[in-house]
Design a protein around this motif. Structure first.
Motif, PDB file in Angstrom:
ATOM      1  N   VAL A 193       0.650  -1.456   0.047  1.00  0.00           N
ATOM      2  CA  VAL A 193       0.112  -0.334  -0.012  1.00  0.00           C
ATOM      3  C   VAL A 193       1.152   1.348  -0.057  1.00  0.00           C
ATOM      4  O   VAL A 193       0.783   2.090  -0.468  1.00  0.00           O
ATOM      5  N   ASN A 194       1.805   0.990   0.608  1.00  0.00           N
ATOM      6  CA  ASN A 194       2.987   2.501   0.680  1.00  0.00           C
ATOM      7  C   ASN A 194       3.359   2.200  -0.751  1.00  0.00           C
ATOM      8  O   ASN A 194       3.985   3.844  -1.181  1.00  0.00           O
ATOM      9  N   ALA A 195       3.802   1.237  -1.277  1.00  0.00           N
ATOM     10  CA  ALA A 195       4.708   0.989  -2.149  1.00  0.00           C
ATOM     11  C   ALA A 195       3.361   1.884  -3.402  1.00  0.00           C
ATOM     12  O   ALA A 195       4.250   2.748  -4.410  1.00  0.00           O
ATOM     13  N   GLY A 196       2.337   2.007  -3.320  1.00  0.00           N
ATOM     14  CA  GLY A 196       1.491   2.202  -4.480  1.00  0.00           C
ATOM     15  C   GLY A 196       0.939   3.785  -4.657  1.00  0.00           C
ATOM     16  O   GLY A 196       0.986   4.361  -5.063  1.00  0.00           O
ATOM     17  N   MET A 197       1.390   3.763  -2.988  1.00  0.00           N
ATOM     18  CA  MET A 197       0.956   5.481  -2.489  1.00  0.00           C
ATOM     19  C   MET A 197       2.042   6.255  -3.288  1.00  0.00           C
ATOM     20  O   MET A 197       2.293   7.391  -3.494  1.00  0.00           O
ATOM     21  N   LEU A 198       3.057   6.177  -3.064  1.00  0.00           N
ATOM     22  CA  LEU A 198       4.800   6.679  -3.469  1.00  0.00           C
ATOM     23  C   LEU A 198       4.397   7.158  -5.385  1.00  0.00           C
ATOM     24  O   LEU A 198       4.332   7.915  -6.096  1.00  0.00           O
ATOM     25  N   VAL A 199       3.873   5.724  -5.845  1.00  0.00           N
ATOM     26  CA  VAL A 199       4.047   5.604  -7.385  1.00  0.00           C
ATOM     27  C   VAL A 199       2.787   7.034  -7.308  1.00  0.00           C
ATOM     28  O   VAL A 199       2.863   7.641  -8.453  1.00  0.00           O
ATOM     29  N   LEU A 200       1.801   7.159  -6.776  1.00  0.00           N
ATOM     30  CA  LEU A 200       0.655   7.973  -7.209  1.00  0.00           C
ATOM     31  C   LEU A 200       1.214   9.314  -6.760  1.00  0.00           C
ATOM     32  O   LEU A 200       0.425   9.736  -7.450  1.00  0.00           O
ATOM     33  N   GLN A 201       1.316   9.598  -5.818  1.00  0.00           N
ATOM     34  CA  GLN A 201       2.583  10.748  -5.766  1.00  0.00           C
ATOM     35  C   GLN A 201       3.278  11.382  -6.537  1.00  0.00           C
ATOM     36  O   GLN A 201       3.030  12.446  -7.249  1.00  0.00           O
ATOM     37  N   ARG A 202       4.166   9.945  -7.786  1.00  0.00           N
ATOM     38  CA  ARG A 202       5.061  10.453  -7.869  1.00  0.00           C
ATOM     39  C   ARG A 202       4.357  10.823  -9.725  1.00  0.00           C
ATOM     40  O   ARG A 202       4.452  11.634 -10.217  1.00  0.00           O
ATOM     41  N   ALA A 203       2.922  10.393  -9.901  1.00  0.00           N
ATOM     42  CA  ALA A 203       2.126  10.935 -10.627  1.00  0.00           C
ATOM     43  C   ALA A 203       1.159  11.593 -10.924  1.00  0.00           C
ATOM     44  O   ALA A 203       1.678  12.264 -12.224  1.00  0.00           O
ATOM     45  N   VAL A 204       0.901  11.818  -9.739  1.00  0.00           N
ATOM     46  CA  VAL A 204      -0.075  13.442  -9.694  1.00  0.00           C
ATOM     47  C   VAL A 204       1.016  14.515  -9.854  1.00  0.00           C
ATOM     48  O   VAL A 204       1.247  15.614 -10.295  1.00  0.00           O
ATOM     49  N   SER A 205       2.250  13.897  -9.165  1.00  0.00           N
ATOM     50  CA  SER A 205       3.403  15.403  -8.989  1.00  0.00           C
ATOM     51  C   SER A 205       3.937  15.418 -10.498  1.00  0.00           C
ATOM     52  O   SER A 205       3.769  16.761 -10.925  1.00  0.00           O
TER      53      SER A 205
END
Length: 256
Positions: free
Chosen positions: A237-249
């Motif tokens: 879940v934490n890894a998925g949040m990191l990927v989402l953060q980079r994509a949104v940023s």
């Protein structure tokens, strides 16, 4: 170059592998001495496969993740909204400071008896406690992030005559995206921890309850399998949040 890249990829896994190997040796040695309180990781792996094949693993995991996600969503919406208001308004921050500092330190698990009286056993009780637990860190972090927004951006929004809603969505939220995702990552971790804790203590559903049943059934292999699986789910879940953060940023042109 390929060997260096492979070494960099493998290096973080060295300590976990050594730790698992040491625990395997210790558990087997304890079993040889007549102790049945521990199970080696190899036995836990077999128990994990059994739980995955009979479907209990996925059912409990789905319940815990679903409840944690709904609780986080509720806590995040309220925490972010109120955090933006308190960050933009010094007067509102002063009015709410005492209430926040009194309620924020209350442990979420201390609300289990109250939530059981109000909602009974099940999803609503766990949902309320997860939402309470995730609300406070998101509120505090978002408020701090909004207070650190470049003042000139807010001055420009006033000159342009933007409404409070337009100021929040067009100026403030884009400016705090990196810190907002830090708050959300913290909220995700808190939501999962609290959801499992509530299931262990009071809710007869989910991964925490399954681990308690394994313990009460004197099945340390299955209990260890659940414990390891909870860690893996949290990592994913934490890894998925990191990927989402980079994509949104990247999409917003903000450096993560």
């Amino acid at each position: 170059m390929t060997e260096n890249r492979l070494f960099r990829w493998l290096r973080p896994w060295v300590f976990p592998v050594v730790l698992i190997g040491a625990f395997e040796w210790y558990a087997r040695r304890a079993a040889a001495l007549g102790s049945d309180a521990l199970a080696p990781p190899s036995a836990a792996a077999k128990a994990f496969v059994g739980a995955a094949l009979d479907g209990s693993l996925w059912q409990a995991t789905g319940f815990t993740l679903g409840t944690a996600a709904l609780g986080l969503l509720l806590g995040a919406v309220l925490g972010i909204a109120l955090g933006v208001v308190l960050g933009l308004s010094r007067r509102a921050a002063q009015l709410g400071s005492v209430s926040i500092e009194v309620l924020r330190p209350v442990p979420s698990v201390a609300l289990i008896p109250l939530a059981m009286l109000g909602f009974g056993f099940g999803v609503r009780m766990e949902l309320a406690i997860v939402a309470f637990a995730t609300f406070w860190p998101l509120l505090v972090l978002v408020q701090a992030a909004v207070q650190q927004v470049e003042p000139r951006l807010l001055e420009v929004s006033r000159v342009l005559g933007l409404s409070a809603r337009e100021r929040a969505f067009k100026i403030v939220l884009p400016a705090i995206v990196p810190r907002l995702f830090v708050a959300l990552r913290l909220g995700v971790a808190v939501a999962l921890v609290v959801a499992v804790t509530v299931e262990i203590a009071a809710n007869p559903n989910g991964m925490g309850y399954a681990m308690m049943i394994a313990q009460q059934s004197f099945d340390p292999a299955l209990m260890l399998a659940w414990l390891g699986w909870i860690g893996v789910v949290g990592f994913a879940v934490n890894a998925g949040m990191l990927v989402l953060q980079r994509a949104v940023s990247r999409r917003m042109g903000v450096q993560a």
